[in-house]
Design a protein around this motif. Structure first.
Motif, PDB file in Angstrom:
ATOM      1  N   LEU A  28      45.149  49.144  50.179  1.00  0.00           N
ATOM      2  CA  LEU A  28      43.784  49.386  49.725  1.00  0.00           C
ATOM      3  C   LEU A  28      43.063  48.071  49.455  1.00  0.00           C
ATOM      4  N   THR A  29      43.697  47.198  48.696  1.00  0.00           N
ATOM      5  CA  THR A  29      43.094  45.907  48.367  1.00  0.00           C
ATOM      6  C   THR A  29      42.879  45.069  49.620  1.00  0.00           C
ATOM      7  N   THR A  30      43.858  45.059  50.503  1.00  0.00           N
ATOM      8  CA  THR A  30      43.761  44.260  51.729  1.00  0.00           C
ATOM      9  C   THR A  30      42.621  44.754  52.614  1.00  0.00           C
ATOM     10  N   VAL A  31      42.537  46.055  52.824  1.00  0.00           N
ATOM     11  CA  VAL A  31      41.489  46.611  53.685  1.00  0.00           C
ATOM     12  C   VAL A  31      40.115  46.376  53.058  1.00  0.00           C
ATOM     13  N   ARG A  32      40.019  46.538  51.749  1.00  0.00           N
ATOM     14  CA  ARG A  32      38.738  46.263  51.078  1.00  0.00           C
ATOM     15  C   ARG A  32      38.339  44.796  51.239  1.00  0.00           C
ATOM     16  N   ASN A  33      39.294  43.884  51.097  1.00  0.00           N
ATOM     17  CA  ASN A  33      39.000  42.457  51.262  1.00  0.00           C
ATOM     18  C   ASN A  33      38.527  42.159  52.682  1.00  0.00           C
ATOM     19  N   VAL A  34      39.180  42.758  53.658  1.00  0.00           N
ATOM     20  CA  VAL A  34      38.804  42.535  55.055  1.00  0.00           C
ATOM     21  C   VAL A  34      37.405  43.097  55.313  1.00  0.00           C
ATOM     22  N   LEU A  35      37.132  44.290  54.817  1.00  0.00           N
ATOM     23  CA  LEU A  35      35.794  44.865  54.989  1.00  0.00           C
ATOM     24  C   LEU A  35      34.736  43.986  54.319  1.00  0.00           C
ATOM     25  N   GLU A  93      34.893  40.771  53.915  1.00  0.00           N
ATOM     26  CA  GLU A  93      34.732  39.589  54.769  1.00  0.00           C
ATOM     27  C   GLU A  93      33.878  39.914  55.993  1.00  0.00           C
ATOM     28  N   ILE A  94      34.093  41.085  56.583  1.00  0.00           N
ATOM     29  CA  ILE A  94      33.294  41.506  57.739  1.00  0.00           C
ATOM     30  C   ILE A  94      31.823  41.605  57.339  1.00  0.00           C
ATOM     31  N   GLU A  95      31.551  42.273  56.216  1.00  0.00           N
ATOM     32  CA  GLU A  95      30.165  42.452  55.775  1.00  0.00           C
ATOM     33  C   GLU A  95      29.518  41.115  55.428  1.00  0.00           C
ATOM     34  N   THR A  96      30.281  40.205  54.817  1.00  0.00           N
ATOM     35  CA  THR A  96      29.753  38.882  54.492  1.00  0.00           C
ATOM     36  C   THR A  96      29.344  38.147  55.761  1.00  0.00           C
ATOM     37  N   ARG A  97      30.199  38.204  56.769  1.00  0.00           N
ATOM     38  CA  ARG A  97      29.897  37.516  58.033  1.00  0.00           C
ATOM     39  C   ARG A  97      28.730  38.179  58.762  1.00  0.00           C
ATOM     40  N   LEU A 147      36.587  50.278  65.160  1.00  0.00           N
ATOM     41  CA  LEU A 147      37.601  49.646  64.320  1.00  0.00           C
ATOM     42  C   LEU A 147      37.105  49.521  62.885  1.00  0.00           C
ATOM     43  N   LYS A 148      35.848  49.180  62.734  1.00  0.00           N
ATOM     44  CA  LYS A 148      35.256  49.077  61.398  1.00  0.00           C
ATOM     45  C   LYS A 148      35.216  50.458  60.728  1.00  0.00           C
ATOM     46  N   GLN A 149      34.894  51.479  61.491  1.00  0.00           N
ATOM     47  CA  GLN A 149      34.907  52.848  60.963  1.00  0.00           C
ATOM     48  C   GLN A 149      36.316  53.226  60.518  1.00  0.00           C
ATOM     49  N   GLN A 150      37.309  52.835  61.313  1.00  0.00           N
ATOM     50  CA  GLN A 150      38.706  53.114  60.976  1.00  0.00           C
ATOM     51  C   GLN A 150      39.082  52.450  59.659  1.00  0.00           C
ATOM     52  N   LEU A 151      38.675  51.204  59.479  1.00  0.00           N
ATOM     53  CA  LEU A 151      38.958  50.488  58.232  1.00  0.00           C
ATOM     54  C   LEU A 151      38.328  51.208  57.041  1.00  0.00           C
ATOM     55  N   LYS A 152      37.082  51.646  57.206  1.00  0.00           N
ATOM     56  CA  LYS A 152      36.392  52.329  56.101  1.00  0.00           C
ATOM     57  C   LYS A 152      37.053  53.662  55.763  1.00  0.00           C
TER      58      LYS A 152
END
Length: 154
Positions: free
Chosen positions: A24-31, A33-37, A4-9
């Motif tokens: 684009l902005t939404t997916v970047r924000n979610v990615l 957040e994932i990396e921060t966590r 799923l993370k690969q799909q987002l990227k």
């Protein structure tokens, strides 16, 4: 890395090429957040698909809550933007189950366990919950699933 993370990227590139700024902005924000966590805390971790789905659900819920606040404040354009972001995030979530589908999964798994080990009691609820939760995770309310299992085992 989770699929799923690969799909987002990979979708970041697709949204860039398509010129879809909201996605684009939404997916970047979610990615982000994932990396921060993943990097937060004492030990960095790599999220699996279940953890990414949980985070996506929380992010979508945040967008819905914010949209409601904007709507109450009379900011309909900002509310619409939040809802558009929520739709982008929800596109990555697995299809939600209805109560009948969830009950069918509960019955199937419990029947399979009972066929191998004999009839289950309430004390063995955890034995049934583990595979059920693994299959249903993120697609139906956990409390409702727990209640279905309780009723089935009584």
């Amino acid at each position: 890395m989770s699929t799923l993370k690969q799909q987002l990227k990979s979708d970041v590139v697709a949204h860039m090429k398509a010129g879809n700024k909201i996605a684009l902005t939404t997916v970047r924000n979610v990615l982000g957040e994932i990396e921060t966590r993943e990097k937060g805390g004492k030990n960095p971790v790599e999220f699996d698909d279940a953890q990414v789905i949980t985070l996506l659900q929380k992010e979508a819920a945040k967008r819905h809550d914010t949209a409601g606040i904007y709507s109450e404040a009379g900011e309909s354009d900002r509310a619409a933007a939040e809802l558009a972001e929520a739709e982008v995030i929800e596109a990555y979530l697995p299809k939600a189950l209805n109560a009948e589908e969830a009950a069918a999964i509960v019955d199937r798994i419990i029947s399979g366990i009972e066929a191998e080990q004999g009839e289950l009691s309430m004390r063995q609820m955890g034995l049934a919950m583990k595979p059920i939760t693994a299959e249903i995770a993120g697609r139906f309310d956990g409390k409702a699933v727990s209640e279905m299992v309780r009723k089935r085992l009584q």
